[in-house]
Write a protein that holds these residues in place. Structure first.
Motif, PDB file in Angstrom:
ATOM      1  N   UNK A  72      69.968  30.028  25.032  1.00 55.53           N
ATOM      2  CA  UNK A  72      69.666  28.836  24.243  1.00 55.53           C
ATOM      3  C   UNK A  72      70.145  28.969  22.796  1.00 55.53           C
ATOM      4  N   UNK A  73      70.738  30.117  22.475  1.00 53.18           N
ATOM      5  CA  UNK A  73      71.304  30.277  21.141  1.00 53.18           C
ATOM      6  C   UNK A  73      70.440  30.999  20.141  1.00 53.18           C
ATOM      7  N   UNK A  74      69.422  31.715  20.622  1.00 55.69           N
ATOM      8  CA  UNK A  74      68.612  32.524  19.711  1.00 55.69           C
ATOM      9  C   UNK A  74      69.278  33.885  19.543  1.00 55.69           C
ATOM     10  N   UNK A  75      69.267  34.405  18.325  1.00 51.55           N
ATOM     11  CA  UNK A  75      69.891  35.696  18.047  1.00 51.55           C
ATOM     12  C   UNK A  75      69.005  36.827  18.542  1.00 51.55           C
ATOM     13  N   UNK A  76      69.594  37.890  19.090  1.00 53.82           N
ATOM     14  CA  UNK A  76      68.804  39.030  19.587  1.00 53.82           C
ATOM     15  C   UNK A  76      67.845  39.598  18.538  1.00 53.82           C
ATOM     16  N   UNK A  77      68.334  39.763  17.310  1.00 50.84           N
ATOM     17  CA  UNK A  77      67.496  40.351  16.260  1.00 50.84           C
ATOM     18  C   UNK A  77      66.309  39.447  15.926  1.00 50.84           C
ATOM     19  N   UNK A  78      66.535  38.145  15.901  1.00 50.01           N
ATOM     20  CA  UNK A  78      65.454  37.198  15.613  1.00 50.01           C
ATOM     21  C   UNK A  78      64.436  37.189  16.737  1.00 50.01           C
ATOM     22  N   UNK A  79      64.920  37.236  17.980  1.00 50.48           N
ATOM     23  CA  UNK A  79      64.026  37.231  19.135  1.00 50.48           C
ATOM     24  C   UNK A  79      63.167  38.493  19.157  1.00 50.48           C
ATOM     25  N   UNK A  80      63.771  39.620  18.851  1.00 46.67           N
ATOM     26  CA  UNK A  80      63.032  40.885  18.795  1.00 46.67           C
ATOM     27  C   UNK A  80      61.952  40.834  17.721  1.00 46.67           C
ATOM     28  N   UNK A  81      62.341  40.403  16.519  1.00 42.89           N
ATOM     29  CA  UNK A  81      61.399  40.278  15.410  1.00 42.89           C
ATOM     30  C   UNK A  81      60.219  39.382  15.801  1.00 42.89           C
ATOM     31  N   UNK A  82      60.517  38.261  16.429  1.00 45.76           N
ATOM     32  CA  UNK A  82      59.486  37.300  16.839  1.00 45.76           C
ATOM     33  C   UNK A  82      58.539  37.908  17.873  1.00 45.76           C
ATOM     34  N   UNK A  83      59.102  38.585  18.874  1.00 45.38           N
ATOM     35  CA  UNK A  83      58.286  39.150  19.956  1.00 45.38           C
ATOM     36  C   UNK A  83      57.372  40.260  19.460  1.00 45.38           C
ATOM     37  N   UNK A  84      57.871  41.072  18.525  1.00 42.96           N
ATOM     38  CA  UNK A  84      57.039  42.157  18.002  1.00 42.96           C
ATOM     39  C   UNK A  84      55.803  41.607  17.294  1.00 42.96           C
ATOM     40  N   UNK A  85      55.974  40.461  16.642  1.00 43.00           N
ATOM     41  CA  UNK A  85      54.849  39.875  15.905  1.00 43.00           C
ATOM     42  C   UNK A  85      53.864  39.134  16.808  1.00 43.00           C
ATOM     43  N   UNK A  86      54.156  39.066  18.107  1.00 39.48           N
ATOM     44  CA  UNK A  86      53.208  38.477  19.055  1.00 39.48           C
ATOM     45  C   UNK A  86      52.216  39.566  19.486  1.00 39.48           C
ATOM     46  N   UNK A  87      51.082  39.564  18.849  1.00 37.72           N
ATOM     47  CA  UNK A  87      50.079  40.564  19.192  1.00 37.72           C
ATOM     48  C   UNK A  87      49.990  41.718  18.224  1.00 37.72           C
ATOM     49  N   UNK A  88      50.929  41.790  17.295  1.00 34.51           N
ATOM     50  CA  UNK A  88      50.912  42.860  16.281  1.00 34.51           C
ATOM     51  C   UNK A  88      51.134  42.244  14.921  1.00 34.51           C
ATOM     52  N   UNK A  89      50.509  42.814  13.904  1.00 30.68           N
ATOM     53  CA  UNK A  89      50.782  42.343  12.542  1.00 30.68           C
ATOM     54  C   UNK A  89      50.866  43.541  11.600  1.00 30.68           C
ATOM     55  N   UNK A 101      49.713  43.884   8.651  1.00 27.91           N
ATOM     56  CA  UNK A 101      48.621  44.020   7.695  1.00 27.91           C
ATOM     57  C   UNK A 101      48.814  43.183   6.453  1.00 27.91           C
ATOM     58  N   UNK A 102      49.901  42.405   6.424  1.00 24.15           N
ATOM     59  CA  UNK A 102      50.154  41.484   5.310  1.00 24.15           C
ATOM     60  C   UNK A 102      50.832  40.235   5.863  1.00 24.15           C
ATOM     61  N   UNK A 103      51.317  39.378   4.988  1.00 22.38           N
ATOM     62  CA  UNK A 103      51.907  38.108   5.419  1.00 22.38           C
ATOM     63  C   UNK A 103      53.407  38.184   5.704  1.00 22.38           C
ATOM     64  N   UNK A 104      53.962  39.359   5.628  1.00 23.07           N
ATOM     65  CA  UNK A 104      55.401  39.498   5.852  1.00 23.07           C
ATOM     66  C   UNK A 104      55.760  39.180   7.302  1.00 23.07           C
ATOM     67  N   UNK A 105      56.909  38.505   7.494  1.00 24.35           N
ATOM     68  CA  UNK A 105      57.296  38.098   8.844  1.00 24.35           C
ATOM     69  C   UNK A 105      58.719  38.501   9.251  1.00 24.35           C
ATOM     70  N   UNK A 106      59.596  38.749   8.307  1.00 22.29           N
ATOM     71  CA  UNK A 106      60.973  39.120   8.623  1.00 22.29           C
ATOM     72  C   UNK A 106      61.153  40.629   8.460  1.00 22.29           C
ATOM     73  N   UNK A 107      61.560  41.293   9.547  1.00 22.16           N
ATOM     74  CA  UNK A 107      61.745  42.744   9.555  1.00 22.16           C
ATOM     75  C   UNK A 107      63.071  43.100  10.219  1.00 22.16           C
ATOM     76  N   UNK A 108      63.742  44.106   9.685  1.00 18.70           N
ATOM     77  CA  UNK A 108      64.894  44.666  10.387  1.00 18.70           C
ATOM     78  C   UNK A 108      64.365  45.582  11.481  1.00 18.70           C
ATOM     79  N   UNK A 109      65.214  45.970  12.408  1.00 18.21           N
ATOM     80  CA  UNK A 109      64.795  46.872  13.480  1.00 18.21           C
ATOM     81  C   UNK A 109      64.284  48.190  12.898  1.00 18.21           C
ATOM     82  N   UNK A 110      64.981  48.710  11.903  1.00 15.70           N
ATOM     83  CA  UNK A 110      64.570  49.974  11.279  1.00 15.70           C
ATOM     84  C   UNK A 110      63.182  49.838  10.648  1.00 15.70           C
TER      85      UNK A 110
END
Length: 239
Positions: free
Chosen positions: A32-49, A51-60
């Motif tokens: 559907x045109x979602x980028x792998x890195x964006x999808x990974x970032x999104x999935x990790x934040x499902x159920x995990x946080x 501890x702050x409001x940050x939402x964009x993370x690199x894989x590292x």
């Protein structure tokens, strides 16, 4: 081995995510045109946080900060609007070179001016949500003929001030060798000072004359993509 139970993924109505109600495979979202890195970032934040409001993370960064202790016990809602937002953020963070390579996978390059395809693609980058949207959003660059169907656009293109702006525009671009985005901005500033027309009544006539619509990418990109001769040809029809 040690195992950890991750929370269930839920639909917006908090029912269990399942194939019966929508896409559940990673491949479905990549297609559907979602980028792998964006999808990974999104999935990790499902159920995990973090501890702050940050939402964009690199894989590292995710590897360094992820801990099992911060995984929620309750189910996590799969918010497609959040994924759309995140994917858009990742697209805007891409280098132009990487973006061009990815974007070209989703279009038929033969339909575009070969030496100007990057101008058309770059015009979408600030507003793009998914790569699958590219083909539709780029139609204004490949349409050979169009009709002005929007009533507001028809009204604007028939205004007396529009005729003044378009005539001045033709005169000025006739005197230049190459029409670029920067040259276009300079010309429009001159027209505003000379005619007193400003705001929507200054800029919208050019957009309507070139595309037939009132919305779309920044006008600088559109003007530069079509070039001097096509600008003249399109604008003259409405004088």
């Amino acid at each position: 081995p040690k195992f950890a139970h991750l929370p269930l993924l839920l639909n917006e109505d908090r029912s269990k995510l399942s194939k019966r109600q929508g896409d559940v495979a990673v491949e479905d979202y990549l297609n559907k045109g979602y980028l792998p890195a964006a999808l990974l970032n999104f999935l990790v934040l499902l159920g995990w946080n973090p501890g702050n409001n940050r939402e964009i993370f690199s894989l590292k960064q995710l590897i360094n900060e992820f801990t099992l202790e911060r995984i929620n016990k309750s189910g996590s809602v799969f918010d497609i609007k959040k994924l759309d937002w995140m994917n858009g953020q990742y697209i805007r963070k891409m280098s132009d070179e990487s973006y061009f390579v990815e974007a070209k996978k989703w279009i038929d390059e033969s339909k575009f001016k070969k030496d100007k395809i990057h101008i058309a693609l770059k015009s979408l980058k600030p507003r793009l949500i998914k790569m699958t949207d590219i083909q539709e959003k780029l139609k204004l660059f490949t349409q050979e003929k169009f009709k002005i169907v929007n009533e507001d656009a028809k009204e604007i293109i028939s205004m007396n001030s529009t005729k003044v702006v378009l005539k001045s525009y033709i005169q000025k671009i006739n005197s230049i060798d190459e029409l670029t985005g920067k040259v276009f901005q300079k010309i429009m500033n001159e027209i505003q000072k000379e005619t007193g027309v400003k705001g929507k009544n200054l800029w919208m006539p050019i957009r309507i004359a070139l595309t037939g619509g009132m919305n779309g990418p920044e006008l600088d990109y559109i003007v530069e993509y079509f070039g001097k001769e096509e600008n003249i040809k399109s604008v003259e029809k409405h004088i």
